[in-house]
Design an enzyme around this catalytic site. Structure first.
Site, mmCIF file in Angstrom:
data_model
loop_
_atom_site.group_PDB
_atom_site.id
_atom_site.type_symbol
_atom_site.label_atom_id
_atom_site.label_comp_id
_atom_site.label_asym_id
_atom_site.label_seq_id
_atom_site.Cartn_x
_atom_site.Cartn_y
_atom_site.Cartn_z
ATOM 1 N N SER A 14 -19.044 17.105 23.377
ATOM 2 C CA SER A 14 -19.362 18.310 24.119
ATOM 3 C C SER A 14 -18.112 18.864 24.792
ATOM 4 C CB SER A 14 -20.429 18.002 25.182
ATOM 5 O OG SER A 14 -20.762 19.161 25.909
ATOM 6 N N GLY A 15 -17.860 20.157 24.583
ATOM 7 C CA GLY A 15 -16.692 20.796 25.177
ATOM 8 C C GLY A 15 -15.463 20.773 24.300
ATOM 9 N N THR A 17 -18.700 25.342 19.207
ATOM 10 C CA THR A 17 -19.462 26.591 19.199
ATOM 11 C C THR A 17 -18.551 27.798 19.039
ATOM 12 O OG1 THR A 17 -21.229 25.634 20.535
ATOM 13 C CG2 THR A 17 -21.046 28.026 20.526
ATOM 14 N N ASN A 39 -19.054 20.612 29.935
ATOM 15 C CA ASN A 39 -18.886 21.866 29.197
ATOM 16 C C ASN A 39 -19.717 22.951 29.869
ATOM 17 O OD1 ASN A 39 -18.620 23.898 27.324
ATOM 18 N ND2 ASN A 39 -19.473 22.749 25.616
ATOM 19 N N SER A 87 -22.426 24.454 26.850
ATOM 20 C CA SER A 87 -22.759 23.416 25.878
ATOM 21 C C SER A 87 -23.997 23.800 25.077
ATOM 22 C CB SER A 87 -23.013 22.084 26.604
ATOM 23 O OG SER A 87 -23.401 21.087 25.699
ATOM 24 N N SER A 88 -23.891 23.718 23.753
ATOM 25 C CA SER A 88 -25.056 23.943 22.899
ATOM 26 C C SER A 88 -25.981 22.741 23.024
ATOM 27 C CB SER A 88 -24.624 24.116 21.440
ATOM 28 O OG SER A 88 -23.797 25.234 21.276
ATOM 29 N N GLY A 111 -22.059 17.140 20.067
ATOM 30 C CA GLY A 111 -21.136 16.044 19.840
ATOM 31 C C GLY A 111 -21.763 14.722 20.269
ATOM 32 N N GLU A 143 -22.594 11.625 22.410
ATOM 33 C CA GLU A 143 -22.689 11.588 23.878
ATOM 34 C C GLU A 143 -22.779 10.148 24.395
ATOM 35 O OE1 GLU A 143 -24.678 15.945 24.801
ATOM 36 O OE2 GLU A 143 -25.879 14.157 25.156
#
Length: 758
Positions: A140-141, A145, A191, A194-195, A420, A422
């Protein structure tokens, strides 16, 4: 940190995580954030807007014929890339200029990204009419995206202007981003954007190369975020956008009684209401524009916004408990969500504080009404909120798909953007689901890169030393196997015996995991079960999962009572959002195919089936820092990502044999002039022709091998040596031609002069 700067890390002198990190660090500091490992693209998030992806870059990469780019050392049979030295000076200057922006997953180095998509669009897709896809992976981050948005933007622009329908499809592709980000993205600790769902966007093309259709497959929407937030995080963007941007004259239509997010329980749990660099009111305007472009009329938009805000009103229903029986703290809090949903207030209250149970004895069915305690009432309330949000999200995705639908599928390019991997301090069912899908994708990545790389050497008869790597198939089986039972099957078994009361489910689950899963010798290497948590050795490392809440979240089924209530709504839109209640006339336990785990497995299998039909391109995104400061670097964080992304193994596999390869015909066509025997016209074995060329060129035999269809090279400089030798020979021919031509001109002139003197 040692200085190192190579475009393709196959060329690194040392193969280690530290050497990879040093190379990436050096390139990041000079704002070069894309690096290759053969066909795999590594992307660093600079947390800084780099001015490298404007129209000039699109025009430049759109205008290059990939076949003219033979000399690039990164070229292989699947991906041909441009040399940045060929870029116009203004683009190179733009690469050096940048300005600081909000530190979300900002722009990766787009010219390199455009290069991959130039190859995907022009070489593989437009010339050979095949299906292509790109896999964006990373935590994430890391920038997945935004990379996906740049790719879609490039495809829309690079394909050129088309018909009105084509231009409309392009607009929908672009406008789907703000819509799905509003309903599917949120601020997390790592993030700001974050998606919280997975997306596979298929952009469909006609045979003229214009996008004329598309389809989005979504999966793993994090519904739990709607009702529970972690420290320092926000809920989905759309809630804050509606409250901040909705005009006051629409408050009544949307059911807004108070525009302050602090007034809503689902938003005020963490005290975080704003995101640096984000203007929720302006983003609301973008949301409305996106919905309009896609084709949602004003009536539908109002309904969707009203139901979205109804979720916040549902969350404000709090419960007290008297004699183990729940009751709303205030009946007035039921009024607003009931009105927004178009259902009877008293019925909504009843379905939250009680539920209907069926018990079967022999052939008889006894229906009883069971009251809920306060905790169970909260679970019923939250289940409704999560289900409503999920159904709205699915409706929006279907709306986008309907707007892009075409009669038949001709060709497509797919973009996979997924959570991503985690690893948090407290990992729960959500992380388990996310990491399972990442584990599956990693398995496919291994098969399509590391495994196939080595298999190609075997198929081509190339002598080399095999490289050992972590094959995570057993970890995937540990999670999803039915026989022997893996974690998901065991979890479903426990859930099938659960009734309304969930006390003790955590203990039951752990006991069964120890008895069934931990006792399997193959699984035991990657699985450990403790009293209230279990540990899985993923490809990314060990992750501890808390068993608390696993069973409840896995069941994740809205009660039939609540579904029937939604079907009683006066609003036809609400009625259509919820599926018809499935009755079980034969009795028995709840179907295992209806659990969250079963749905996740099904979605993952469908995703794998789809992307396995495509030619894959890989973008491995890396987040260099948690600070979100421009060009900042945390070496330990980067080293961890390098390890779990398997970058070292990628390099070792590429280098252990022969990282660079060309079809025999290509070598003969380009370098046949080096050997007089070949240059005069060769009609024999292509492999023998390549051996003659390499021998006549004086190339060390240890640096190349001829396979069955390709010439394999250890080092990229071998191509440069061949190119230099070819050029020197061509230069001799050119000089000879020039001498002959000059002599011819002089003789002709001399004859004219002599003729004139007579």
């Amino acid at each position: 940190m040692a200085e190192s700067d190579v475009d393709d890390m196959v060329e690194l002198e040392e193969i280690s995580e530290k050497a990879i990190a040093a190379n990436l660090y050096t390139r990041l500091k000079r704002e070069t954030i894309y690096t290759y490992i053969g066909r795999v693209l590594i992307a660093l998030n600079p947390f800084k807007l780099l001015h490298i992806y404007g129209p000039d870059a699109i025009d430049f990469y759109r205008g290059i014929d990939p076949e003219d780019d033979f000399d690039s050392p990164q070229q292989d049979d699947r991906a041909t890339r441009c040399n940045t030295a060929q870029m116009p000076s203004d683009i190179l200057e733009n690469r050096r200029r940048s300005s600081q922006v909000e530190g979300g997953p900002d722009a990766p180095s787009v010219p390199e990204l455009y290069k991959d998509w130039k190859v995907c669009y022009y070489t593989e897709f437009a010339k050979f009419f095949i299906f292509s896809s790109v896999w964006l992976s990373g935590e994430s981050g890391a920038g997945k995206t935004v990379s996906a948005k740049h790719i879609m933007n490039f495809i829309a622009k690079a394909s050129g202007k088309g018909s009105d329908k084509v231009e409309h499809i392009k607009n929908i592709i672009i406008q789907s981003n703000p819509l799905l980000e509003a309903f599917g993205n949120a601020k997390t600790v790592r993030n700001n954007n974050s998606s919280r769902f997975g997306k596979f966007m298929e952009i469909q093309f006609n045979y003229s190369g214009h996008p004329d259709g598309g389809k989005i497959s979504n999966f793993l929407l994090e519904k739990s975020r709607v009702v529970n937030l972690n420290t320092q995080e926000r809920n989905y963007h759309v809630f804050y956008q509606l409250l901040a941007g909705c005009p006051q004259d629409k408050y009544d239509d949307y059911g807004i009684e108070d525009p302050n997010p602090e007034s809503y329980y689902y938003l005020n749990q963490t005290g975080v209401y704003n995101v640096d660099g984000t203007n929720d009111a302006e983003d609301y305007k973008d949301l409305v524009q996106a919905m309009t472009t896609i084709g949602f009329d004003s009536t539908i938009q109002t309904t969707i916004h009203r139901l979205t805000l109804a979720i916040l009103q549902i969350g404000n229903v709090q419960f007290k408990e008297e004699n183990n029986v729940a009751a709303p703290v205030s009946d007035d809090t039921i009024t607003s969500p009931a009105n927004l949903l178009g259902v009877d207030k008293d019925l909504l209250k009843e379905k939250m504080i009680s539920n209907i149970m069926e018990t079967r004895w022999g052939g008889k069915v006894e229906v009883t009404k069971k009251t809920n305690n306060a905790d169970q009432a909260v679970q019923a309330r939250d289940a409704l909120a999560k289900a409503l949000f999920s159904q709205i999200f699915d409706y929006l995705v279907q709306g986008v798909n309907d707007a892009m639908q075409k009669d038949k599928e001709e060709m497509s390019i797919g973009v996979l953007d997924i959570y991503g991997f985690e690893i948090f301090e407290h990992n729960q069912f959500e992380q388990f689901a996310i990491n399972f899908v990442n584990e599956k994708l990693q398995q496919i990545f291994i098969e399509l890169t590391l495994k196939l790389e080595q298999e190609e050497y075997v198929q081509e008869g190339i002598t080399w030393q095999e490289v050992k790597y972590f094959d995570n198939k057993t970890v995937c089986d540990l999670i999803e196997s039915k026989r022997p039972p893996g974690i998901m099957s065991t979890l479903d078994d426990v859930c099938s015996t659960m009734h309304a009361v969930s006390e003790g489910s955590e203990k039951t689950l752990m006991e069964k995991l120890r008895a069934v899963v931990a006792s399997n010798n193959d699984f035991a290497r990657y699985f450990r079960a403790q009293s209230n948590y279990f540990t899985i050795t993923h490809y990314a490392g060990n992750v501890d999962y808390e068993a608390k809440g696993f069973c409840e979240k896995n069941k994740d089924v809205l009660s039939n009572d609540m579904i029937n209530l939604m079907h009683s709504s006066e609003d036809s839109f609400v009625r259509d959002l919820f599926p018809v209640v499935a009755t079980n006339e034969t009795g028995g336990r709840r179907s295992k195919s209806n659990t969250a785990g079963a749905k996740i497995k099904s979605q993952a299998a469908a995703l794998i089936d789809k992307i396995m039909t495509c030619t894959p391109h890989y973008v491995r995104c890396i987040k260099p820092t948690e600070s979100k400061l421009p060009l900042d670097w945390d070496n330990q964080r980067v080293l961890h990502q390098i390890t779990y992304l398997g970058l070292k193994e990628n390099i070792r596999v590429r280098r252990a044999g022969f990282a660079f390869r060309r079809q025999f015909e290509t070598i003969i066509q380009r370098f046949g002039i080096i050997s007089p025997q070949i240059a005069q016209g060769w009609t024999g074995d292509p492999a023998e022709a390549c051996r003659i060329i390499m021998s006549d060129a004086g190339i060390d035999p240890s640096k190349w091998q001829a396979g069955k269809t390709k010439l394999f090279l250890r080092e990229p400089k071998t191509l440069n040596e061949l190119e230099e030798l070819k050029n020197s020979i061509l230069e001799k021919y050119v000089l000879a031609i020039q001498r002959r031509y000059r002599a011819y001109r002089l003789r002709k002139r001399f004859k004219l002069i002599r003729k004139g003197n007579r």
